[in-house]
Write a protein that holds these residues in place. Structure first.
Motif, mmCIF file in Angstrom:
data_model
loop_
_atom_site.group_PDB
_atom_site.id
_atom_site.type_symbol
_atom_site.label_atom_id
_atom_site.label_comp_id
_atom_site.label_asym_id
_atom_site.label_seq_id
_atom_site.Cartn_x
_atom_site.Cartn_y
_atom_site.Cartn_z
ATOM 1 N N ASN A 40 0.947 -1.422 -0.190
ATOM 2 C CA ASN A 40 0.110 0.053 -0.022
ATOM 3 C C ASN A 40 1.037 1.299 0.082
ATOM 4 O OD1 ASN A 40 -3.184 -0.482 0.318
ATOM 5 N ND2 ASN A 40 -1.624 -1.849 2.015
ATOM 6 N N GLY A 41 0.850 2.177 -0.433
ATOM 7 C CA GLY A 41 1.512 3.501 -0.718
ATOM 8 C C GLY A 41 0.274 4.154 -1.164
ATOM 9 N N GLU A 42 1.023 5.798 -1.323
ATOM 10 C CA GLU A 42 -0.219 7.122 -2.366
ATOM 11 C C GLU A 42 0.981 6.728 -3.430
ATOM 12 O OE1 GLU A 42 1.606 10.944 -1.691
ATOM 13 O OE2 GLU A 42 2.690 10.283 0.210
ATOM 14 N N HIS A 43 0.609 7.423 -4.759
ATOM 15 C CA HIS A 43 1.246 7.717 -5.531
ATOM 16 C C HIS A 43 2.870 8.253 -5.722
ATOM 17 C CE1 HIS A 43 -1.259 6.457 -8.858
ATOM 18 N NE2 HIS A 43 -2.594 7.114 -8.474
ATOM 19 N N GLY A 44 3.319 7.469 -6.570
ATOM 20 C CA GLY A 44 4.813 8.064 -6.434
ATOM 21 C C GLY A 44 5.731 7.866 -5.215
ATOM 22 N N ILE A 45 4.872 6.914 -3.775
ATOM 23 C CA ILE A 45 5.940 6.598 -3.029
ATOM 24 C C ILE A 45 6.630 5.391 -3.268
ATOM 25 C CG2 ILE A 45 4.405 4.673 -2.037
ATOM 26 C CD1 ILE A 45 5.619 7.898 0.208
ATOM 27 N N GLY A 46 6.829 4.448 -3.874
ATOM 28 C CA GLY A 46 8.221 4.543 -4.877
ATOM 29 C C GLY A 46 7.956 2.898 -4.527
ATOM 30 N N LYS A 47 6.509 2.186 -4.445
ATOM 31 C CA LYS A 47 5.988 0.512 -4.716
ATOM 32 C C LYS A 47 6.739 0.064 -5.651
ATOM 33 C CE LYS A 47 1.385 1.517 -5.445
ATOM 34 N NZ LYS A 47 1.426 3.389 -4.897
ATOM 35 N N THR A 48 6.420 0.789 -6.951
ATOM 36 C CA THR A 48 7.331 0.214 -8.538
ATOM 37 C C THR A 48 8.474 0.025 -7.633
ATOM 38 O OG1 THR A 48 5.459 0.704 -9.207
ATOM 39 C CG2 THR A 48 7.450 -0.304 -10.478
ATOM 40 N N ARG A 49 9.259 1.195 -7.235
ATOM 41 C CA ARG A 49 11.212 1.349 -6.940
ATOM 42 C C ARG A 49 11.081 -0.228 -6.006
ATOM 43 N NH1 ARG A 49 15.102 0.456 -7.664
ATOM 44 N NH2 ARG A 49 16.366 1.518 -7.657
ATOM 45 N N LEU A 50 10.781 -0.292 -5.178
ATOM 46 C CA LEU A 50 11.085 -1.650 -4.384
ATOM 47 C C LEU A 50 10.318 -2.365 -5.345
ATOM 48 C CD1 LEU A 50 11.289 -3.075 -1.464
ATOM 49 C CD2 LEU A 50 8.771 -2.585 -1.170
ATOM 50 N N ILE A 51 9.357 -2.804 -6.158
ATOM 51 C CA ILE A 51 9.234 -4.424 -6.083
ATOM 52 C C ILE A 51 10.663 -4.175 -7.641
ATOM 53 C CG2 ILE A 51 7.951 -5.162 -7.629
ATOM 54 C CD1 ILE A 51 7.182 -5.921 -5.685
ATOM 55 N N GLU A 52 10.885 -2.975 -7.793
ATOM 56 C CA GLU A 52 12.199 -3.135 -8.793
ATOM 57 C C GLU A 52 13.433 -3.799 -8.561
ATOM 58 O OE1 GLU A 52 10.791 -0.014 -12.607
ATOM 59 O OE2 GLU A 52 12.791 0.266 -10.499
ATOM 60 N N GLU A 53 13.637 -3.542 -7.436
ATOM 61 C CA GLU A 53 14.697 -3.807 -7.046
ATOM 62 C C GLU A 53 14.696 -5.234 -6.176
ATOM 63 O OE1 GLU A 53 18.423 -2.436 -5.558
ATOM 64 O OE2 GLU A 53 16.883 -1.650 -6.428
ATOM 65 N N PHE A 54 13.361 -5.677 -5.642
ATOM 66 C CA PHE A 54 13.554 -6.812 -5.545
ATOM 67 C C PHE A 54 12.982 -8.196 -5.956
ATOM 68 C CE2 PHE A 54 11.653 -10.661 -2.796
ATOM 69 C CZ PHE A 54 10.970 -11.403 -3.753
ATOM 70 N N MET A 55 12.834 -7.667 -7.555
ATOM 71 C CA MET A 55 13.137 -8.655 -8.653
ATOM 72 C C MET A 55 14.427 -8.832 -9.820
ATOM 73 S SD MET A 55 9.846 -9.224 -9.111
ATOM 74 C CE MET A 55 8.422 -8.774 -9.286
ATOM 75 N N LYS A 56 15.153 -8.000 -9.365
ATOM 76 C CA LYS A 56 16.313 -7.870 -9.079
ATOM 77 C C LYS A 56 16.800 -9.383 -7.899
ATOM 78 C CE LYS A 56 17.905 -2.784 -10.450
ATOM 79 N NZ LYS A 56 18.379 -1.950 -10.015
ATOM 80 N N PHE A 57 16.584 -8.839 -7.001
ATOM 81 C CA PHE A 57 17.407 -10.233 -6.150
ATOM 82 C C PHE A 57 16.899 -11.244 -6.309
ATOM 83 C CE2 PHE A 57 18.745 -12.052 -2.593
ATOM 84 C CZ PHE A 57 17.520 -12.782 -2.138
ATOM 85 N N ALA A 58 15.386 -11.488 -6.967
ATOM 86 C CA ALA A 58 14.472 -12.205 -7.368
ATOM 87 C C ALA A 58 15.270 -13.411 -8.116
ATOM 88 C CB ALA A 58 12.989 -12.050 -7.668
ATOM 89 N N GLU A 59 15.254 -12.864 -9.232
ATOM 90 C CA GLU A 59 15.997 -13.499 -10.898
ATOM 91 C C GLU A 59 18.063 -13.816 -10.755
ATOM 92 O OE1 GLU A 59 13.769 -11.033 -14.365
ATOM 93 O OE2 GLU A 59 15.605 -9.496 -13.754
ATOM 94 N N THR A 60 18.308 -13.590 -9.924
ATOM 95 C CA THR A 60 19.570 -13.841 -9.105
ATOM 96 C C THR A 60 19.174 -15.313 -8.253
ATOM 97 O OG1 THR A 60 19.969 -12.631 -6.953
ATOM 98 C CG2 THR A 60 21.273 -11.302 -8.750
ATOM 99 N N GLU A 61 18.114 -15.377 -7.658
ATOM 100 C CA GLU A 61 17.472 -16.792 -7.142
ATOM 101 C C GLU A 61 17.240 -17.551 -7.599
ATOM 102 O OE1 GLU A 61 19.739 -15.390 -3.557
ATOM 103 O OE2 GLU A 61 18.478 -17.183 -3.687
ATOM 104 N N LYS A 62 17.608 -17.342 -9.271
ATOM 105 C CA LYS A 62 16.594 -18.074 -10.443
ATOM 106 C C LYS A 62 15.499 -18.674 -9.825
ATOM 107 C CE LYS A 62 21.190 -19.106 -11.346
ATOM 108 N NZ LYS A 62 21.373 -18.873 -12.403
ATOM 109 N N VAL A 63 14.546 -17.786 -9.661
ATOM 110 C CA VAL A 63 13.209 -16.945 -10.228
ATOM 111 C C VAL A 63 12.637 -16.353 -11.194
ATOM 112 C CG1 VAL A 63 11.487 -15.974 -8.646
ATOM 113 C CG2 VAL A 63 13.075 -17.229 -7.384
ATOM 114 N N GLN A 64 11.530 -16.778 -11.366
ATOM 115 C CA GLN A 64 10.748 -15.963 -12.328
ATOM 116 C C GLN A 64 9.942 -15.398 -12.256
ATOM 117 O OE1 GLN A 64 9.355 -18.655 -15.888
ATOM 118 N NE2 GLN A 64 9.707 -19.919 -14.186
ATOM 119 N N VAL A 65 10.143 -13.717 -13.044
ATOM 120 C CA VAL A 65 9.241 -12.973 -12.559
ATOM 121 C C VAL A 65 8.842 -12.414 -13.763
ATOM 122 C CG1 VAL A 65 10.045 -10.344 -12.529
ATOM 123 C CG2 VAL A 65 11.882 -11.564 -11.339
#
Length: 889
Positions: A40-65
């Motif tokens: 949850n969070g207002e527009h522009g609060i960084g939800k997508t940016r958080l997910i982008e960072e998490f996705m980078k980590f997930a891909e290094t863990e051989k997880v499909q994104v």
């Protein structure tokens, strides 16, 4: 040069805790424990940016994104975000280099296809029963319509003929099913939807059989009802599968549709009962994280505190709004990302927010009723925070109307109630909402309301205004009462100066000067003009903008003389029985102006003009027995003698200064004089005395909070450590000056701190750091036209290239430094450049030329009694290499 095409980069700040939570959930999911996360969070609060960072980590863990994003138009294009997320799978496959790397993905591209319609049915035999009239799917996706193993879906009810106007099932996008799928009963629709969801889900489940999947849908608040239904179905399927569903939601947008809000609320309520559900709420950045974000965006640590505060106030810590505002500042040439001196010049208060951000907010405001929007606009005039009582006074609307509007605004999450307050206080949820609502009012209405609000604030706080002078200055300057506007703007400027908000002070004074032009030119207005010009001169001097300071100060003597003549004329004409302005005030202002002019001329190394102005100030101060003025004038004259190398005369002036200041217990003057006395003993090599005076000065300055001068004292202490070749301790003290200068936007002292630091790094053979700081110092000192400092910059370059053994370049810079300093009549610095030139020649092996330059500088240092310099040079002249050269000759 202004870099207008610079794009503000997205940075990851202050979300480590949330990122850790996601990583832990990913570990659980890998153990076939499905997870659902709502961010949850207002527009522009960084939800997508958080997910982008998490996705980078997930891909290094051989997880499909898999990533999909709902759009505001999704209601017209059901399942679009789902298709986008699944299609992401195929797009990513083309970027992988080997078949092995494409494991789990490659089957979708290469398996056998139905010859009639090109549909890939190999993943599930059940899908072979799909109606062949379906149009080709996009990008090889499997069809989203399937059949049950026991019963094929009928497109019409075989027990009852279709009605003449059968209902139309919402069509799937991109030709996945026939555009007009006709059925006659809700039951058939539900059944068809169930099979459709099963088919859609099977593709995701198949992916998960190969490796774990993170499936992210952003902006769920814009999802179509159909998409929400599918996701609701999906939640029930994943508890024991290695799938992690993540949804991003902007709560304030849930008011777009009552039906949609109910669906999402119901989904969240249901999830709350599941152990595999986690809710993460992102809050706005605190001011320290705004600072960190700016440092990362601009790749620099020296962001001015004033600039950070303005950006924080403008955006309230919303990361997207910060990026938008910064981008606008760059594109409008307000700041230059390649410069070291842009921060103190900024004022973002009147900046027009980028359209992309405004459009989000305007759309929400346009949904309000006219009367609610009017209340919002009236509240916007009051400010970021407003009380019910003030709103009632300003609007004069009936209580019931105001309360209804407040309820509507609260429901729309445009404002929120401050429950910690004892009175009914509300705040805008975002300052940009306030700005847009404010701009919706016509100019005349705004002026009227500002005057009304200012009058109410003044009336309610007569006993103690405090920081309210800023609000009063703002309201009255935007209103129609020019008398009060002038009064509070001048008070606000003084108050801002007292708390080192120098840019704000300058802005208040400039606004007051503009308003002054609206008055009839009377004696009192003349006095106000002189006062404002004097304040602007002082403020710009403190900010290091010396040319601008001179521009404001130079007219004052003529204006004072004109004022004096006007007063005398009225007395002669018997239009005034007494002086409207005291002669003492006129004399004090005139003496103060001449002192400031003298100080500025000294900064510019115009010693003759400086002495001329100081003498004028001295005569006036003697006439009126102004001990404070006499002390400051003697301090200034001591500075002139110090810079010109006559240390004994300088100390005489400083002693006289201390006597006058002590009589009236003028601690500020005593403190700054101690710094300059420390500087003299620093130059002569009496370091114990120098340290004593520096430390005494810092003790006084800490008590009175004079950060500006404390920086000078730390610079002096740093110089002593540098001369003792204790480079790290020297850098430590220069850094203190640097930090204090950044805090208050004092770029003059900062330039010198960087200059000294550069020399330390050069002598430590850390040439990259030395060059970086030297260039920064050069830019700053060029901005303030400090010719002495620029001469030392050239000398620093000479030292850097000396130690890099680039003799030719080193010689070029030493020659330039000597020419610069010779014109300025600063013998100590001039002689020091000659000495460094000689030391470079000595290292080069050019002993004859080295000896000539060292002996020349030694002569000057002896005249000045610079003991340490004398000792250092004599040691070099007695060196074995020079002796051997002399013996050979």
């Amino acid at each position: 040069m202004v870099v207008r095409d610079y794009r503000v980069k997205h940075v990851f700040i202050d979300r480590e805790r949330e990122l850790t939570i996601l990583k832990d959930l990913l570990t659980r999911m890998r153990n076939t424990k499905g997870q659902v996360v709502v961010i949850n969070g207002e527009h522009g609060i960084g939800k997508t940016r958080l997910i982008e960072e998490f996705m980078k980590f997930a891909e290094t863990e051989k997880v499909q994104v898999r990533i999909g994003s709902c759009k505001s138009t999704e209601s017209h294009s059901p399942y679009q975000s789902i298709i986008e997320a699944l299609d992401y799978n195929l797009q990513m496959s083309s970027k992988l280099e080997t078949p092995e790397e494409r494991s789990g993905i490659r089957e979708l591209d290469t398996s056998s296809q139905d010859q009639n319609n090109g549909i890939n049915n190999s993943l599930d035999p059940e899908l072979n029963n799909i109606d062949t009239n379906i149009q080709p799917k996009p990008l090889g996706l499997i069809p989203f319509v399937g059949t049950d193993t026991e019963e094929e879906i009928s497109l019409t009810n075989e027990f009852e003929p279709p009605t003449s106007e059968p209902p139309v099932v919402e069509a799937l996008p991109m030709g996945l099913i026939p555009a007009t799928l006709r059925v006659t009963e809700v039951g058939e629709i539900k059944k068809g939807q169930a099979n459709l969801f099963k088919a859609m889900g099977k593709q995701l489940f198949q992916l998960a059989q190969n490796s774990p999947v993170v499936f992210f849908i952003d902006d769920l608040h814009w999802a179509s009802g159909a998409t929400l239904d599918f996701l609701d179905y999906l939640i029930d399927q994943i508890p024991d599968l290695p799938i992690m569903l993540i949804f991003g939601i902007c709560p304030e947008e849930l008011d777009v549709s009552i039906e949609k809000k109910e669906k999402i609320d119901k989904m969240i309520q249901r999830l709350n009962h599941f152990e595999f559900f986690t809710a993460i709420t992102l809050e706005r950045f605190a001011i320290e994280n705004v600072n960190l974000m700016l440092q990362n965006i601009f790749s620099r640590e020296d962001i001015a505190e004033n600039f950070i505060n303005q950006i924080y106030q403008k955006t309230e810590g919303n990361p997207l709004f910060i990026e938008d505002v910064l981008q606008a500042l760059i594109e409008e040439d307000v700041i230059d990302v390649s410069s070291y001196v842009w921060q103190p010049r900024l004022d973002v208060k009147d900046l027009i927010i980028p359209t992309t951000t405004r459009e989000r907010l305007i759309a929400r405001l346009r949904r309000l009723k006219k009367e609610d929007l009017k209340v919002l606009g009236y509240a916007a005039v009051i400010g970021r925070e407003f009380s019910y009582d003030m709103l009632k006074e300003v609007t004069e609307f009936p209580d019931e109307q105001i309360l209804d509007s407040l309820d509507a605004l609260l429901d729309a999450k445009l404002i929120h109630e401050d429950l910690s307050s004892d009175i009914d206080v509300y705040r805008y949820d975002n300052p940009l909402i306030q700005e847009i609502a404010y701009q919706d009012l016509n100019r005349s209405r705004r002026k009227f309301l500002h005057t009304k609000v200012g009058t109410l604030i003044e009336k309610q706080n007569q006993e103690s205004l405090g920081n309210l002078v800023f609000d009063l200055a703002d309201h009255f300057s935007k209103g129609t009462d020019h008398d009060k506007a002038l009064k509070y703007l001048m008070l606000a400027g003084k108050h801002a100066t007292s708390i080192y908000a120098l840019d704000d002070a300058r802005r208040y004074y400039l606004t007051a000067l503009e308003i002054l032009n609206k008055f009839r030119y009377t004696i009192q207005i003349q006095r106000n003009e002189i006062e404002l010009l004097s304040n602007l001169g002082q403020t710009n001097k403190m900010l290091g903008d010396w040319d601008q300071a001179l521009e404001y100060l130079r007219p004052i003597p003529n204006l004072v003389e004109k004022l004096r003549n006007e007063m005398q004329k009225k007395v002669n004409e018997k239009k005034s029985k007494k002086e409207e302005i005291s002669t003492n005030w006129i004399q004090l202002k005139l003496a103060d102006t001449y002192r400031n002019l003298g100080e500025l001329m000294a900064f510019k190394s115009d010693w003759k003009s400086a002495e001329k102005n100081y003498k004028k100030s001295l005569i006036i101060s003697q006439e009126i027995d102004d001990y404070h003025g006499l002390a400051k004038t003697e301090w200034g004259r001591g500075y002139l003698e110090w810079r010109q190398g006559d240390y004994s005369k300088a100390l005489e002036h400083y002693d006289i200064c201390i006597d006058f200041a002590t009589k009236i217990n003028d601690i500020p003057v005593i403190a700054v004089t101690y710094i300059d006395m420390g500087n003299i003993y620093n130059y002569t090599g009496d370091w114990d005395k120098a340290v004593k005076f520096y430390n005494e000065s810092i003790g006084h300055l800490e008590k009175i909070g004079w950060i500006h001068e404390m920086g000078r004292a730390f610079n002096g202490l740093g110089e002593i450590y540098a001369k003792q070749e204790n480079w790290l301790e020297a850098i430590k003290h220069f850094k203190k000056c640097d930090q204090l200068s950044i805090k208050i936007g004092d770029f003059y002292n900062r330039g010198w701190a960087l200059l000294y630091t550069a020399e330390c790094y050069a002598r430590m053979n850390q040439f990259d750091k030395a060059m970086e700081r030297c260039k920064a110092a050069e830019e700053i000192l060029t901005q303030v036209n400090d010719r002495v400092g620029l001469g030392l910059v050239s000398r620093n370059y000479g030292i850097i290239f000396h130690f890099k053994e680039d003799w030719k370049t080193s010689e070029k810079y030493f020659t330039k430094s000597i020419k610069q300093l010779k014109r300025l009549n600063v013998p100590f610095e001039f002689s020091s450049s000659y000495m460094e030139y000689g030391l470079m020649l000595f290292s080069k092996g050019d002993y004859d030329d080295a000896k000539k330059r060292l002996e020349f500088s030694l002569k000057i240092f002896k005249e000045m009694n610079a003991k340490i310099r004398i000792k250092n040079i004599e040691n070099v002249l007695r060196s074995d290499k020079l002796k051997l050269k002399q013996d050979r000759d």
